[in-house]
Design a protein around this motif. Structure first.
Motif, PDB file in Angstrom:
ATOM      1  N   UNK A  19      53.323 -14.174  -5.064  1.00 43.30           N
ATOM      2  CA  UNK A  19      52.948 -15.203  -4.081  1.00 43.30           C
ATOM      3  C   UNK A  19      52.421 -14.538  -2.820  1.00 43.30           C
ATOM      4  N   UNK A  63      40.032 -20.034  -0.868  1.00 36.92           N
ATOM      5  CA  UNK A  63      41.385 -20.573  -0.783  1.00 36.92           C
ATOM      6  C   UNK A  63      41.850 -21.194  -2.104  1.00 36.92           C
ATOM      7  N   UNK A  64      40.890 -21.535  -2.976  1.00 39.33           N
ATOM      8  CA  UNK A  64      41.269 -22.135  -4.265  1.00 39.33           C
ATOM      9  C   UNK A  64      42.146 -21.174  -5.056  1.00 39.33           C
ATOM     10  N   UNK A  66      44.150 -18.955  -3.842  1.00 37.39           N
ATOM     11  CA  UNK A  66      45.488 -18.924  -3.249  1.00 37.39           C
ATOM     12  C   UNK A  66      46.310 -20.119  -3.710  1.00 37.39           C
ATOM     13  N   UNK A  67      45.678 -21.296  -3.754  1.00 36.43           N
ATOM     14  CA  UNK A  67      46.408 -22.490  -4.192  1.00 36.43           C
ATOM     15  C   UNK A  67      46.929 -22.309  -5.612  1.00 36.43           C
ATOM     16  N   UNK A  68      46.048 -21.837  -6.491  1.00 38.57           N
ATOM     17  CA  UNK A  68      46.455 -21.674  -7.895  1.00 38.57           C
ATOM     18  C   UNK A  68      47.531 -20.596  -7.994  1.00 38.57           C
ATOM     19  N   UNK A  70      49.766 -19.576  -5.732  1.00 41.14           N
ATOM     20  CA  UNK A  70      51.067 -20.012  -5.206  1.00 41.14           C
ATOM     21  C   UNK A  70      51.657 -21.113  -6.085  1.00 41.14           C
ATOM     22  N   UNK A  71      50.790 -21.958  -6.639  1.00 45.51           N
ATOM     23  CA  UNK A  71      51.287 -23.053  -7.475  1.00 45.51           C
ATOM     24  C   UNK A  71      51.867 -22.568  -8.792  1.00 45.51           C
ATOM     25  N   UNK A  72      51.620 -21.296  -9.156  1.00 47.38           N
ATOM     26  CA  UNK A  72      52.220 -20.781 -10.392  1.00 47.38           C
ATOM     27  C   UNK A  72      53.749 -20.761 -10.302  1.00 47.38           C
ATOM     28  N   UNK A  73      54.260 -20.929  -9.078  1.00 45.31           N
ATOM     29  CA  UNK A  73      55.719 -21.035  -8.908  1.00 45.31           C
ATOM     30  C   UNK A  73      56.277 -22.164  -9.774  1.00 45.31           C
ATOM     31  N   UNK A  74      55.458 -23.194 -10.008  1.00 45.97           N
ATOM     32  CA  UNK A  74      55.914 -24.331 -10.813  1.00 45.97           C
ATOM     33  C   UNK A  74      56.176 -23.946 -12.265  1.00 45.97           C
ATOM     34  N   UNK A  75      55.442 -22.958 -12.765  1.00 44.77           N
ATOM     35  CA  UNK A  75      55.582 -22.674 -14.201  1.00 44.77           C
ATOM     36  C   UNK A  75      56.212 -21.313 -14.496  1.00 44.77           C
ATOM     37  N   UNK A  77      58.724 -19.593 -12.766  1.00 46.43           N
ATOM     38  CA  UNK A  77      60.126 -19.329 -12.421  1.00 46.43           C
ATOM     39  C   UNK A  77      61.039 -20.104 -13.360  1.00 46.43           C
TER      40      UNK A  77
ATOM     41  N   UNK B 105      59.570 -27.954  -6.481  1.00 48.13           N
ATOM     42  CA  UNK B 105      60.012 -27.282  -7.710  1.00 48.13           C
ATOM     43  C   UNK B 105      61.448 -27.699  -8.062  1.00 48.13           C
ATOM     44  N   UNK B 116      51.618 -28.755 -11.989  1.00 52.80           N
ATOM     45  CA  UNK B 116      50.787 -27.544 -11.916  1.00 52.80           C
ATOM     46  C   UNK B 116      49.409 -27.783 -12.530  1.00 52.80           C
TER      47      UNK B 116
END
Lengths: 77, 151
Positions: A19, A63-64, A66-68, A70-75, A77, B105, B116
Motif C-alpha cells: 500500500x 492516480x488510477x 494508486x486506487x487499484x 490500495x483497494x487490493x486490501x479488500x481481496x 488480506x 474492509x 473491489x
C-alpha cells in the motif's frame, strides 16, 4: 553465531508495504505531471488551456493505479 | 468592453468529463447492484453501489478541484492557490480513500470482492470516459492570454 539466530523480526502483513508502494509511485508521477505543466505554462502561457487538460488526464491515469493498488486490501488480506 | 471574468478554456472539457463520469457511475451502479445482488444478496448490492460511488467521487474530485481552482484564481494556472487547491484535494482524497478502505474492509454489510471488482471497473471506466471527454472537447491551441493593454 548460529545460522538459525534471528537478528531482527518483523511482524504484521507484508501487504502493508504494497500500500505504501501504491502511494509512492503515483505521488512521484503526479509531481512530475504538475511540475512539467508549470514549466510548460511558464514557457508558453498561451497553451495553458491545452496543458490544463493534459495535466488533468495525466493526473487521472496516474492516480488510477494508486486506487487499484490500495483497494487490493479488500481481496489480499 | 465586456467584464466577464477570465476562465480557462479547459473548463468545458472538465465539465464534459464530469458529465460522462456521472453517466458511467449511474450505469455501473445499476448493472453492478444487480450482479452484486445475484452474487451475494444485500451485501453484494450495497458493495456494488459503494464501489461505483467511490470510483466516481474519487475520480471526479480531480476535475472538480481544477474547476474550482480555475474559478477562484480567475484562470491563473501559475498562481500558488491553483496548485494548493488541486494537490490539496488530491492529498485529502487519498487520506479519505485509505480511511474508507480500511473501515469498509471490516464492515459486516460489505462483500469485499464485489466492492473491489466494482471499484476497479469504475476507475477504469472513469479513465475511458475522461479520455472520450478530452478527445471530444475542443480546446484552442492559443487561448487564455491577455495582450498588453487589452484588459
Amino acid at each position: 553465531m548460529d545460522a538459525n539466530t534471528v537478528l531482527a523480526e518483523i511482524t504484521g502483513n507484508i501487504a502493508t508495504v504494497g500500500y505504501g508502494l501504491a502511494a509512492i509511485g503515483p505521488a512521484i508521477g503526479v509531481g512530475i505531471v504538475v511540475g512539467k505543466t508549470i514549466e510548460s505554462v511558464a514557457r508558453q502561457p498561451e497553451l495553458q488551456g491545452r496543458l490544463t487538460v493534459l495535466m488533468y488526464i495525466g493526473i487521472a491515469f496516474t492516480e488510477a493505479l494508486a486506487f487499484i493498488g490500495i483497494a487490493t486490501y479488500f481481496i489480499f488480506v | 468592453m465586456t467584464t466577464t471574468p477570465p476562465r480557462s478554456s479547459a473548463a468545458p472539457v472538465l465539465r464534459l468529463s464530469l458529465l460522462y463520469g456521472a453517466a458511467l457511475f449511474a450505469a455501473i451502479a445499476v448493472v453492478g447492484s444487480v450482479v452484486g445482488a445475484l452474487v451475494s444478496e444485500l451485501p453484494g448490492l450495497l458493495s456494488a453501489l459503494i464501489g461505483a460511488g467511490m470510483g466516481f467521487v474519487f475520480l471526479a474530485v480531480t476535475a472538480a478541484s481544477i474547476l474550482l481552482a480555475d474559478r477562484i484564481t480567475k484562470g491563473d494556472l501559475l498562481s500558488p492557490v491553483f496548485f494548493a487547491l488541486v494537490l490539496g484535494a488530491w492529498l485529502l482524497k487519498f487520506v479519505v480513500f485509505l480511511v474508507l478502505v480500511f473501515t469498509l474492509r471490516e464492515a459486516s454489510f460489505v462483500d469485499p470482492v464485489v466492492l473491489f471488482v466494482t471499484l476497479v471497473i469504475a476507475v477504469l471506466g472513469g479513465l475511458v470516459t475522461d479520455l472520450v471527454a478530452v478527445s471530444r472537447g475542443r480546446v484552442p491551441y492559443v487561448s487564455d492570454i491577455t495582450l498588453p493593454g487589452s484588459s
